[in-house]
Scaffold this active site. Sequence first.
Site, PDB file in Angstrom:
ATOM      1  N   TYR A  73       0.840  -1.196   0.000  1.00 22.68           N
ATOM      2  CA  TYR A  73       0.000   0.000   0.000  1.00 22.68           C
ATOM      3  C   TYR A  73       0.871   1.240   0.000  1.00 22.68           C
ATOM      4  CZ  TYR A  73       0.819   0.883   5.029  1.00 22.68           C
ATOM      5  OH  TYR A  73       1.381   1.169   6.239  1.00 22.68           O
ATOM      6  N   ARG A  84       8.233   4.644  -4.504  1.00 23.44           N
ATOM      7  CA  ARG A  84       8.241   3.580  -3.490  1.00 23.44           C
ATOM      8  C   ARG A  84       7.178   2.534  -3.796  1.00 23.44           C
ATOM      9  NH1 ARG A  84       7.564   5.216   2.608  1.00 23.44           N
ATOM     10  NH2 ARG A  84       5.430   5.521   1.910  1.00 23.44           N
ATOM     11  N   ARG A 139      -6.798 -20.715  -2.947  1.00 24.13           N
ATOM     12  CA  ARG A 139      -5.823 -20.591  -1.860  1.00 24.13           C
ATOM     13  C   ARG A 139      -4.673 -21.587  -1.989  1.00 24.13           C
ATOM     14  NH1 ARG A 139      -3.871 -21.107   3.153  1.00 24.13           N
ATOM     15  NH2 ARG A 139      -3.926 -19.255   4.471  1.00 24.13           N
ATOM     16  N   HIS A 175      -0.205 -21.121  -1.089  1.00 27.21           N
ATOM     17  CA  HIS A 175       0.787 -20.109  -0.738  1.00 27.21           C
ATOM     18  C   HIS A 175       1.565 -19.573  -1.947  1.00 27.21           C
ATOM     19  CE1 HIS A 175      -0.127 -21.451   3.267  1.00 27.21           C
ATOM     20  NE2 HIS A 175       0.760 -20.649   3.816  1.00 27.21           N
ATOM     21  N   LYS A 213       6.669  -1.817   1.730  1.00 23.44           N
ATOM     22  CA  LYS A 213       5.466  -1.300   2.402  1.00 23.44           C
ATOM     23  C   LYS A 213       4.301  -2.268   2.177  1.00 23.44           C
ATOM     24  CE  LYS A 213       3.090   3.118   3.197  1.00 23.44           C
ATOM     25  NZ  LYS A 213       3.266   3.205   4.637  1.00 23.44           N
ATOM     26  N   GLU A 255      12.130   2.312  14.256  1.00 22.00           N
ATOM     27  CA  GLU A 255      11.174   3.322  13.788  1.00 22.00           C
ATOM     28  C   GLU A 255       9.885   3.155  14.566  1.00 22.00           C
ATOM     29  OE1 GLU A 255       9.757   2.655   9.769  1.00 22.00           O
ATOM     30  OE2 GLU A 255       9.939   0.485  10.011  1.00 22.00           O
ATOM     31  N   LEU A 307      11.125   1.150   7.211  1.00 21.22           N
ATOM     32  CA  LEU A 307      10.521   1.589   5.966  1.00 21.22           C
ATOM     33  C   LEU A 307      11.181   2.925   5.615  1.00 21.22           C
ATOM     34  CD1 LEU A 307       8.251   1.080   3.831  1.00 21.22           C
ATOM     35  CD2 LEU A 307       6.964   2.804   5.085  1.00 21.22           C
TER      36      LEU A 307
END
Length: 284
Positions: free
Chosen positions: A33, A52, A100, A102, A149, A181, A206
């Site tokens: 995101y 980014r 589903r 992995h 992110k 952070e 990040l």
Amino acid sequence: MSRVAYVNGQYLRHRDAYVHIEDRGYQFADGIYEVCLVIDGSYWDYEGHMARMERSLNALHIRMPMGLAALKLVMQEVVKRNRLQNALVYMQVTRGVAKRNHAFPKNGATPALILTAQRFDLDQSDSQAERGVSVITVPDIRWRRVDIKTVGLLPNVLAKQAANEAGAAEAWQVRDGFVTEGSSSNAWIVNDKGVLITHPKTNDILGGITRETAIACAHDLQIKVEERPFTVEEAIRAAEAFITSATNLVMPVVEIDGQKVANGAPGPIAAKLRDAYKVRAKRG
Ligand code: PDD
């Protein structure tokens, strides 16, 4: 007026905006995101946030669902349809819907893209900056690729909840005695010589876009920056402390684990940097 979200090509009422139960974002946190602040129609640090976003997607081998120019139009449309002047635009891309398993879907999946916008109150943020915020410290229990992110934010969620329960605004995460952070922001201190200190841009933080612009502002202001880890003790003894993020801009920290930073009031360097940040970020 009801809120509007963008979901895979459609603008929907926020309350009717759903994704599929087998979306890999929901099943595996297999997605990324980005958050960008819009003030009076200008997208702050736009280039940095988009770069980014592409980097995060590349790291996960997910393709960008549309070109940057088209994405900018969607961002603008979401802000417009929500009738917002100042907003935080959230963009999320997942690997998409697949049975589903992995491993990545064999024939690839179509990446899913959603955008939402929420009102951002710059005046409220400014008055918070005049008071400063408190932080607590928590162990950093995250994986070793927090430079991406991703939407896999459970440790950050737990850290922020601990902060909220302690009446603090943010939790600084600590690995091997050093502050990495915050749960959703980068952490900084200022030493008694007026030097800014913040964790280097490694896989353990990040790389904040606000952090990057704040470093550029510091150079403009001829303030020295040391990119190195600092300890909690160093932070408590610091002349000033602050956090940076798209949602906080530059926000002074006045208390760490219940102990005042200096005299417990926001410091002059953080205030200067916040002003400089507003000017520079606007350039996009
Ligand atoms: N968070 N570190 C973490 C863990 C973050 O989640 C964020 C941003 C930052 C600062 O990055 P930037 O300056 O690019 O906003 C650092 C966003 C705002 C969020 O999760 O809502």
